[in-house]
Scaffold this motif. Structure first.
Motif, PDB file in Angstrom:
ATOM      1  N   ARG A  40      36.591-109.590 -41.795  1.00  0.00           N
ATOM      2  CA  ARG A  40      37.188-110.243 -42.976  1.00  0.00           C
ATOM      3  C   ARG A  40      38.687-110.010 -43.050  1.00  0.00           C
ATOM      4  N   LEU A  41      39.120-108.770 -42.812  1.00  0.00           N
ATOM      5  CA  LEU A  41      40.545-108.461 -42.873  1.00  0.00           C
ATOM      6  C   LEU A  41      41.327-109.275 -41.848  1.00  0.00           C
ATOM      7  N   HIS A  42      40.764-109.428 -40.650  1.00  0.00           N
ATOM      8  CA  HIS A  42      41.459-110.189 -39.614  1.00  0.00           C
ATOM      9  C   HIS A  42      41.474-111.674 -39.957  1.00  0.00           C
ATOM     10  N   ARG A  43      40.367-112.175 -40.472  1.00  0.00           N
ATOM     11  CA  ARG A  43      40.286-113.592 -40.833  1.00  0.00           C
ATOM     12  C   ARG A  43      41.271-113.933 -41.943  1.00  0.00           C
ATOM     13  N   LEU A  44      41.507-112.980 -42.839  1.00  0.00           N
ATOM     14  CA  LEU A  44      42.458-113.195 -43.934  1.00  0.00           C
ATOM     15  C   LEU A  44      43.912-112.986 -43.503  1.00  0.00           C
ATOM     16  N   GLY A  45      44.099-112.581 -42.248  1.00  0.00           N
ATOM     17  CA  GLY A  45      45.452-112.360 -41.744  1.00  0.00           C
ATOM     18  C   GLY A  45      46.059-111.052 -42.193  1.00  0.00           C
ATOM     19  N   LEU A  46      45.230-110.123 -42.680  1.00  0.00           N
ATOM     20  CA  LEU A  46      45.745-108.860 -43.189  1.00  0.00           C
ATOM     21  C   LEU A  46      45.839-107.782 -42.116  1.00  0.00           C
ATOM     22  N   THR A  47      45.168-107.971 -40.982  1.00  0.00           N
ATOM     23  CA  THR A  47      45.259-107.021 -39.884  1.00  0.00           C
ATOM     24  C   THR A  47      45.445-107.792 -38.588  1.00  0.00           C
ATOM     25  N   PRO A  48      46.132-107.182 -37.595  1.00  0.00           N
ATOM     26  CA  PRO A  48      46.375-107.872 -36.330  1.00  0.00           C
ATOM     27  C   PRO A  48      45.195-107.804 -35.372  1.00  0.00           C
ATOM     28  N   SER A  49      44.203-106.975 -35.681  1.00  0.00           N
ATOM     29  CA  SER A  49      43.148-106.693 -34.715  1.00  0.00           C
ATOM     30  C   SER A  49      41.845-107.390 -35.078  1.00  0.00           C
ATOM     31  N   PRO A  50      41.262-108.136 -34.140  1.00  0.00           N
ATOM     32  CA  PRO A  50      39.941-108.715 -34.394  1.00  0.00           C
ATOM     33  C   PRO A  50      38.868-107.637 -34.399  1.00  0.00           C
ATOM     34  N   ALA A  51      37.706-107.976 -34.936  1.00  0.00           N
ATOM     35  CA  ALA A  51      36.625-107.001 -35.050  1.00  0.00           C
ATOM     36  C   ALA A  51      36.187-106.472 -33.690  1.00  0.00           C
ATOM     37  N   GLY A  52      36.365-107.272 -32.644  1.00  0.00           N
ATOM     38  CA  GLY A  52      35.951-106.840 -31.315  1.00  0.00           C
ATOM     39  C   GLY A  52      36.663-105.601 -30.827  1.00  0.00           C
ATOM     40  N   ASP A  53      37.844-105.326 -31.367  1.00  0.00           N
ATOM     41  CA  ASP A  53      38.574-104.123 -30.960  1.00  0.00           C
ATOM     42  C   ASP A  53      37.817-102.848 -31.331  1.00  0.00           C
ATOM     43  N   LEU A  54      36.984-102.922 -32.367  1.00  0.00           N
ATOM     44  CA  LEU A  54      36.253-101.736 -32.806  1.00  0.00           C
ATOM     45  C   LEU A  54      35.333-101.189 -31.717  1.00  0.00           C
ATOM     46  N   ALA A  55      34.837-102.068 -30.849  1.00  0.00           N
ATOM     47  CA  ALA A  55      33.927-101.614 -29.796  1.00  0.00           C
ATOM     48  C   ALA A  55      34.564-100.529 -28.930  1.00  0.00           C
ATOM     49  N   TYR A  56      35.884-100.605 -28.751  1.00  0.00           N
ATOM     50  CA  TYR A  56      36.575 -99.647 -27.885  1.00  0.00           C
ATOM     51  C   TYR A  56      36.752 -98.280 -28.550  1.00  0.00           C
ATOM     52  N   THR A  57      36.420 -98.184 -29.833  1.00  0.00           N
ATOM     53  CA  THR A  57      36.381 -96.885 -30.519  1.00  0.00           C
ATOM     54  C   THR A  57      34.939 -96.455 -30.787  1.00  0.00           C
ATOM     55  N   MET A  58      33.973 -97.251 -30.326  1.00  0.00           N
ATOM     56  CA  MET A  58      32.565 -96.958 -30.561  1.00  0.00           C
ATOM     57  C   MET A  58      31.827 -96.528 -29.294  1.00  0.00           C
ATOM     58  N   HIS A  59      32.156 -97.171 -28.165  1.00  0.00           N
ATOM     59  CA  HIS A  59      31.382 -96.973 -26.949  1.00  0.00           C
ATOM     60  C   HIS A  59      32.290 -96.520 -25.803  1.00  0.00           C
ATOM     61  N   PRO A  60      31.717 -95.911 -24.774  1.00  0.00           N
ATOM     62  CA  PRO A  60      32.552 -95.387 -23.678  1.00  0.00           C
ATOM     63  C   PRO A  60      33.043 -96.489 -22.746  1.00  0.00           C
ATOM     64  N   TRP A  61      34.237 -96.297 -22.208  1.00  0.00           N
ATOM     65  CA  TRP A  61      34.770 -97.143 -21.129  1.00  0.00           C
ATOM     66  C   TRP A  61      35.669 -96.283 -20.234  1.00  0.00           C
ATOM     67  N   VAL A  62      35.167 -95.096 -19.940  1.00  0.00           N
ATOM     68  CA  VAL A  62      35.865 -94.113 -19.111  1.00  0.00           C
ATOM     69  C   VAL A  62      35.823 -94.567 -17.648  1.00  0.00           C
ATOM     70  N   VAL A  63      36.933 -94.405 -16.937  1.00  0.00           N
ATOM     71  CA  VAL A  63      37.007 -94.832 -15.537  1.00  0.00           C
ATOM     72  C   VAL A  63      37.192 -93.621 -14.615  1.00  0.00           C
ATOM     73  N   SER A  64      36.842 -93.821 -13.351  1.00  0.00           N
ATOM     74  CA  SER A  64      36.820 -92.703 -12.404  1.00  0.00           C
ATOM     75  C   SER A  64      38.153 -92.459 -11.706  1.00  0.00           C
ATOM     76  N   GLY A  65      38.898 -93.526 -11.411  1.00  0.00           N
ATOM     77  CA  GLY A  65      40.130 -93.363 -10.638  1.00  0.00           C
ATOM     78  C   GLY A  65      39.877 -92.930  -9.206  1.00  0.00           C
ATOM     79  N   SER A  66      38.701 -93.258  -8.670  1.00  0.00           N
ATOM     80  CA  SER A  66      38.302 -92.727  -7.362  1.00  0.00           C
ATOM     81  C   SER A  66      39.194 -93.219  -6.223  1.00  0.00           C
ATOM     82  N   ARG A  67      39.661 -94.452  -6.287  1.00  0.00           N
ATOM     83  CA  ARG A  67      40.475 -94.972  -5.179  1.00  0.00           C
ATOM     84  C   ARG A  67      41.827 -94.252  -5.106  1.00  0.00           C
ATOM     85  N   LEU A  68      42.442 -94.011  -6.237  1.00  0.00           N
ATOM     86  CA  LEU A  68      43.700 -93.267  -6.224  1.00  0.00           C
ATOM     87  C   LEU A  68      43.484 -91.829  -5.756  1.00  0.00           C
TER      88      LEU A  68
END
Length: 364
Positions: A278-306
């Motif tokens: 709602r906040l994003h739809r009203l133009g009150l925040t720059p972030s869509p709701a989808g951004d919340l997923a990155y504070t909810m679930h893991p997306w840790v990377v290995s860096g194995s090639r480096l």
């Protein structure tokens, strides 16, 4: 941060001809830091710095142009007196939270497409691009850590990720369309430093850390110094393919709260996602709701090639978080919207965080 050990670099072939490297977006941010670094690397004889304005780095050749201009190919070809470019490191991206989405996409996608086409036309051997580990997506069933070859499961629901996914598609197609061209893509974790201002860095400007009930976030950071050194590895051909970059390991949410000394505000998933939408739809925040997923679930990377190439991060997650907290000190953000001094005095005054959170609820 304590004084780090120097990075151990993989050996180069001293018999190889010196390199000519072009850097786009060279005047600011990561581009400026990388341009300064690569210009000092032995074995790099010439650096072309490309941007819409000249930057401050000395001992490089500045060329002012828009990366969407096909004339960039002429700059890469060289002439009778100057050798052609061997490597292009494309860092001209607009990832600003306040940018118009349509204009941002036109710049990012068209710019990358033009650079890849121009590089192939000019006989460039290698192009290095930079996206984000966000392209893997933040999902509850992600492996921890993710391998570099893991499927890209991000969606366009998060801000700017649609551009990054399109850049990834261009990178995958380019070697097939232009045989002889190698494309290396770096995917950093949460980037800190170098002017990085994202939804995820603003998360730590809030009076409370929003935690969605039942989620299990894991935090992995990437300091800009480590990204720049990883870009050097890619530019010199010491690592190829999709390459993830980040600190070793990760921090659990409880560790982040303890280290930051910022308490959490826990909300049910439906409430948090609904409010963000709602906040994003009203133009009150720059972030869509989808951004919340990155504070909810893991997306840790290995860096194995480096790591296999001999690279090691100089910064730990704890050190980068401390640097981030120092950087954002005095800034106030509510629901992704940064408040000015007047707003902050009103919103974060007497009752501090409580008033800010109640105010956000009132906006919803």
């Amino acid at each position: 941060m304590s004084s780090p050990e120097p990075i151990v670099r993989a050996a180069r072939n001293d018999a190889a001809a010196p390199l000519t490297i072009a850097v786009t977006g060279a005047a600011d941010g990561v581009g400026a830091l990388f341009t300064e670094r690569i210009a000092a690397v032995p074995g790099v004889r010439r650096v072309l710095a490309l941007d819409e304005r000249p930057g401050d780095t000395e001992d490089v050749e500045w060329h002012t142009l828009d990366v969407r201009d096909p004339a960039i190919a002429d700059r890469l070809r060289g002439d009778g007196e100057s050798p052609p470019v061997d490597v292009v490191v494309h860092l001209a991206l607009d990832l600003g939270l306040d940018s118009d989405p349509a204009a941002r996409s036109a710049y990012n996608v068209r710019g990358t497409q033009t650079v890849l086409t121009a590089a192939a036309a000019a006989g460039v051997r290698r192009v290095v691009l930079c996206t984000s580990a966000m392209v893997y997506g933040a999902l509850a069933d992600n492996d921890v850590p993710l391998s570099e070859d893991a499927e890209l499961r991000a969606t366009a629901d998060a801000g700017g990720v649609d551009d990054l996914l399109e850049i990834e598609r261009l990178a995958e197609r380019a070697p097939h369309a232009h045989p002889g061209l190698t494309v290396t893509v770096l995917r950093p974790a949460v980037l800190v430093g170098g002017g990085a201002d994202t939804t995820l860095t603003r998360y730590f400007e809030s009076p409370r850390l929003l935690v969605v009930a039942g989620s299990q976030p894991r935090w992995q950071f990437c300091h800009v110094d480590d990204l720049v050194s990883a870009l050097e590895y890619a530019a010199l051909g010491l690592v190829e393919g999709p390459v993830s970059v980040g600190c070793d390991g990760w921090l659990e949410q409880d560790e982040v709260e303890e280290l930051s000394d910022i308490r959490r505000m826990e909300l049910p998933s439906a409430v948090a996602l609904g409010a963000a939408s709602r906040l994003h739809r009203l133009g009150l925040t720059p972030s869509p709701a989808g951004d919340l997923a990155y504070t909810m679930h893991p997306w840790v990377v290995s860096g194995s090639r480096l790591h296999a190439a001999g690279w090691r991060p100089r910064w730990s997650n704890e050190d980068v978080l401390a640097a981030l907290l120092d950087e954002v000190a005095g800034r106030h953000t509510v629901a992704g919207r940064r408040l000015g001094a007047k707003d902050a005095a009103t919103t974060l005054g007497a009752a501090g965080a409580t008033v800010a959170l109640v105010g956000t609820a009132a906006l919803v």
